[in-house]
Design an enzyme around this catalytic site. Structure first.
Site, PDB file in Angstrom:
ATOM      1  N   LYS A  54       0.826  -1.211   0.000  1.00 36.45           N
ATOM      2  CA  LYS A  54       0.000   0.000   0.000  1.00 36.45           C
ATOM      3  C   LYS A  54       0.858   1.257   0.000  1.00 36.45           C
ATOM      4  CE  LYS A  54      -3.764  -0.042   2.650  1.00 36.45           C
ATOM      5  NZ  LYS A  54      -4.654  -0.294   3.821  1.00 36.45           N
TER       6      LYS A  54
ATOM      7  N   GLU B  31       1.202  -4.862   4.321  1.00 38.78           N
ATOM      8  CA  GLU B  31       0.218  -5.185   5.342  1.00 38.78           C
ATOM      9  C   GLU B  31      -0.244  -6.613   5.151  1.00 38.78           C
ATOM     10  OE1 GLU B  31      -3.314  -2.655   5.369  1.00 38.78           O
ATOM     11  OE2 GLU B  31      -2.311  -1.254   6.700  1.00 38.78           O
TER      12      GLU B  31
ATOM     13  N   LEU C 101      -6.160  -9.175   4.785  1.00 35.09           N
ATOM     14  CA  LEU C 101      -7.263  -9.878   5.444  1.00 35.09           C
ATOM     15  C   LEU C 101      -8.197 -10.380   4.345  1.00 35.09           C
ATOM     16  CD1 LEU C 101      -7.859  -7.363   8.366  1.00 35.09           C
ATOM     17  CD2 LEU C 101      -6.513  -9.439   8.387  1.00 35.09           C
TER      18      LEU C 101
ATOM     19  N   HIS D 267     -12.097  -1.146  -4.509  1.00 31.04           N
ATOM     20  CA  HIS D 267     -11.811  -0.434  -3.260  1.00 31.04           C
ATOM     21  C   HIS D 267     -12.539   0.905  -3.147  1.00 31.04           C
ATOM     22  CE1 HIS D 267      -8.890  -3.522  -2.740  1.00 31.04           C
ATOM     23  NE2 HIS D 267      -8.139  -3.102  -3.728  1.00 31.04           N
TER      24      HIS D 267
ATOM     25  N   GLU E 227     -10.950   4.443   9.896  1.00 28.72           N
ATOM     26  CA  GLU E 227     -11.373   3.310   9.072  1.00 28.72           C
ATOM     27  C   GLU E 227     -10.706   2.021   9.545  1.00 28.72           C
ATOM     28  OE1 GLU E 227     -12.681   5.238   4.886  1.00 28.72           O
ATOM     29  OE2 GLU E 227     -10.695   4.348   4.891  1.00 28.72           O
TER      30      GLU E 227
ATOM     31  N   ASN F  82      -9.468   9.456   7.940  1.00 35.65           N
ATOM     32  CA  ASN F  82      -9.776  10.529   6.998  1.00 35.65           C
ATOM     33  C   ASN F  82     -10.094  11.784   7.785  1.00 35.65           C
ATOM     34  OD1 ASN F  82      -9.466   9.119   4.540  1.00 35.65           O
ATOM     35  ND2 ASN F  82     -11.424   8.119   4.897  1.00 35.65           N
TER      36      ASN F  82
ATOM     37  N   ARG G 132     -11.604  14.600   7.169  1.00 40.26           N
ATOM     38  CA  ARG G 132     -12.578  15.448   6.439  1.00 40.26           C
ATOM     39  C   ARG G 132     -13.951  14.816   6.557  1.00 40.26           C
ATOM     40  NH1 ARG G 132     -13.592  11.725   2.555  1.00 40.26           N
ATOM     41  NH2 ARG G 132     -11.821  10.475   1.947  1.00 40.26           N
TER      42      ARG G 132
HETATM   43  P1  ADP Z   1      -7.738   4.294   0.286  1.00 40.17           P
HETATM   44  O1  ADP Z   1      -7.276   5.366   1.219  1.00 40.17           O
HETATM   45  O2  ADP Z   1      -7.003   4.280  -1.015  1.00 40.17           O
HETATM   46  O3  ADP Z   1      -9.232   4.238   0.144  1.00 40.17           O
HETATM   47  P2  ADP Z   1      -7.710   2.224   2.352  1.00 40.17           P
HETATM   48  O4  ADP Z   1      -6.503   1.986   3.173  1.00 40.17           O
HETATM   49  O5  ADP Z   1      -8.835   2.992   2.999  1.00 40.17           O
HETATM   50  O6  ADP Z   1      -7.290   2.932   0.978  1.00 40.17           O
HETATM   51  O7  ADP Z   1      -8.302   0.862   1.824  1.00 40.17           O
HETATM   52  C1  ADP Z   1      -9.375   0.823   0.902  1.00 40.17           C
HETATM   53  C2  ADP Z   1      -9.939  -0.579   0.790  1.00 40.17           C
HETATM   54  O8  ADP Z   1      -8.905  -1.498   0.344  1.00 40.17           O
HETATM   55  C3  ADP Z   1     -10.441  -1.172   2.091  1.00 40.17           C
HETATM   56  O9  ADP Z   1     -11.763  -0.776   2.412  1.00 40.17           O
HETATM   57  C4  ADP Z   1     -10.339  -2.642   1.788  1.00 40.17           C
HETATM   58  O10 ADP Z   1     -11.399  -3.058   0.951  1.00 40.17           O
HETATM   59  C5  ADP Z   1      -9.057  -2.762   0.975  1.00 40.17           C
HETATM   60  N1  ADP Z   1      -7.882  -3.031   1.855  1.00 40.17           N
HETATM   61  C6  ADP Z   1      -6.978  -2.135   2.296  1.00 40.17           C
HETATM   62  N2  ADP Z   1      -6.060  -2.718   3.118  1.00 40.17           N
HETATM   63  C7  ADP Z   1      -6.405  -4.028   3.189  1.00 40.17           C
HETATM   64  C8  ADP Z   1      -5.857  -5.176   3.893  1.00 40.17           C
HETATM   65  N3  ADP Z   1      -4.781  -5.084   4.671  1.00 40.17           N
HETATM   66  N4  ADP Z   1      -6.489  -6.362   3.730  1.00 40.17           N
HETATM   67  C9  ADP Z   1      -7.595  -6.478   2.947  1.00 40.17           C
HETATM   68  N5  ADP Z   1      -8.136  -5.448   2.255  1.00 40.17           N
HETATM   69  C10 ADP Z   1      -7.559  -4.238   2.373  1.00 40.17           C
END
Ligand code: ADP
Length: 442
Positions: A157, A199, A202, A234, A274, A288, A290
């Site tokens: 990520k 990460e 999951l 996502h 989140e 977030n 905001r």
């Molecule tokens: P962004 O800021 O780009 O929206 P996030 O960190 O909020 O990214 O993650 C967005 C989505 O990606 C999550 O809601 C989930 O569906 C998926 N995701 C992110 N990290 C993981 C993880 N470690 N395991 C499984 N799914 C993940």
């Protein structure tokens, strides 16, 4: 209290902020691009000012033009909405340098939480459970140890990530190097920051987030959770509150941890923590700083106007709501209405030739489109949000089915049919869906 606010956004959120201002007796200034001259937020604002050509880069992201507009119109504050400049630390700083209040947290908090690695560290220090991860990827032994410990798959990520960009799922060790490189390139291009981290991935979690509201006197309240697991690539598509699977004691426990963590950094304004939620465990992902697209479902079940509260807090008022006064009542669901093909997802800008929006008890439409409106091709394809509220989830779903059926938008493609299918599905009705639901479904 503020006398005049500039709304640095467009579409439904500009209208949402404008409505809150009007109820608070605050004058509004709309900014717009050349493509948005006839947009609803421009028509409804007290004043409007063009900040540049159609591309978002030259208008809604054009900091000098927006600050000039704010100075010319002599506003006290700028509300950034969501997206665009809402989480831009530099914009918040420049706004404050011009003695204009940025309606959001301090720039140091935007920066702190804008980096997901730092955000996870802060939460970890405050006993908020985080997704197991590895931040330094230059040591192969450490990377191998991490993979052996958490097992495959893992996810790469972007530290500055957002909007689902800069993420790569890695199923085989041999794919790791390539995935890291690809994520770095995408992260550099999208966020001008190529730092990535690993990460544990999951496999079947729900996406559950906690809404917080804080003033500048150290008062913080939490407003329950939203389940945003129905996502495509996502990106959230349907959100609901409360979640079908969270027990009252689990909600209370995680909310208390969130409140303490947010308090520890003297955060102010609205914010969302989140989490992924799997096998009754929470894993913090990011915060977030905001207002979120999906804030209406929280408003419906708490009866609290988040935008008004956000403006009041920014103006220096003390939070009047106490945690014990916040009661989650009934159930709310939001469907994001996008101008796109329901199966190919190709955006569908163009003229809305016929428009009828649903209504009735418990039906809310947050949108800025109207009959005859031409949806520009330059921006996001979300054209509105349909929200239903009822005493319980079953009735809320029935209301959503009825409202979707009633919604007429002609001349362009929309995802209304897709929502109808999703809302009728067994998984949705049983509430057992997780973040993989859409990929299985389509
Ligand atoms: P962004 O800021 O780009 O929206 P996030 O960190 O909020 O990214 O993650 C967005 C989505 O990606 C999550 O809601 C989930 O569906 C998926 N995701 C992110 N990290 C993981 C993880 N470690 N395991 C499984 N799914 C993940």
């Amino acid at each position: 209290m503020f006398k005049k606010i500039l709304i640095a956004n467009r579409g439904e959120i500009a209208l949402r902020v404008l409505r809150a201002c009007r109820e608070l007796d605050i004058k509004t200034v709309a900014i717009h691009s050349e493509a948005d001259e006839t947009a609803m937020h421009v028509r409804m604002a007290d004043e409007s000012i063009c900040v540049g050509p159609s591309s978002a880069q030259s208008s809604y992201l054009n900091i000098p033009a927006i600050i000039t507009a704010a100075t010319i119109t002599d506003v006290d504050a700028i509300h950034p909405g969501y997206g665009f400049l809402s989480e831009n630390k530099r914009f918040a700083e420049i706004t404050e340098e011009h003695k204009i209040k940025f309606i959001g947290p301090k720039s140091e908090h935007i920066k702190m939480m804008g980096n997901k690695i730092d955000a996870k560290k802060i939460m970890h220090t405050n006993n908020v459970p985080t997704v197991p991860g590895l931040n330094h990827l230059d040591n192969d032994d450490k990377v191998n140890d991490f993979i052996n410990k958490v097992g495959l798959p893992i996810i790469v990520k972007a530290a500055s990530g957002g909007g689902g960009k800069g993420m790569r799922i890695v199923n085989k060790k041999s794919e790791l190097k390539k995935s890291i490189e690809a994520a770095k390139v995408e992260a550099k291009k999208s966020f001008n920051d190529d730092v990535v981290y690993l990460e544990k991935f999951l496999t079947n979690p729900k996406h559950i987030e906690i809404q917080i509201l804080a003033d500048s006197y150290g008062n913080v309240v939490t407003l329950g959770e939203r389940d945003c697991s129905i996502q495509r690539k996502h990106q959230k598509l349907i959100e609901e509150s409360p979640s079908t699977i969270l027990l009252d004691e689990e909600r209370e426990k995680i909310s208390n941890l969130c409140r303490k963590a947010v308090n520890s950094i003297n955060y102010e304004g609205v914010g969302t923590l989140e989490f992924l939620f799997e096998e009754n465990k929470f894993y913090f992902m990011e915060m977030n700083t905001r207002l979120q697209v999906e804030h209406p479902v929280t408003e419906m079940v708490t009866g609290i106007d988040l935008v008004k509260q956000q403006i009041l807090s920014a103006s220096g008022e003390k939070l009047k709501i106490k945690q014990e006064d916040i009661k989650i009542k009934g159930h709310a669901i939001e469907c994001r209405i996008n101008a796109e093909h329901p199966t190919s997802f190709i955006p569908s800008p163009g003229k809305i030739t016929q428009y009828h929006q649903p209504g009735g008890l418990g039906v809310r439409v947050d949108s800025a489109v109207y009959q005859g409106y031409v949806i520009p091709s330059h921006y996001d394809s979300m054209i509105g949000k349909l929200i239903t509220y009822a005493e319980n989830r079953k009735e809320c779903i029935e209301k959503m089915k009825r409202a979707l059926e009633e919604y007429v938008i002609m001349g362009i493609n929309t995802n209304i049919q897709l929502h109808q299918k999703l809302i009728k599905s067994n998984e949705f009705n049983e509430g057992k869906y997780d973040i993989n639901y859409m990929s299985k479904y389509i």
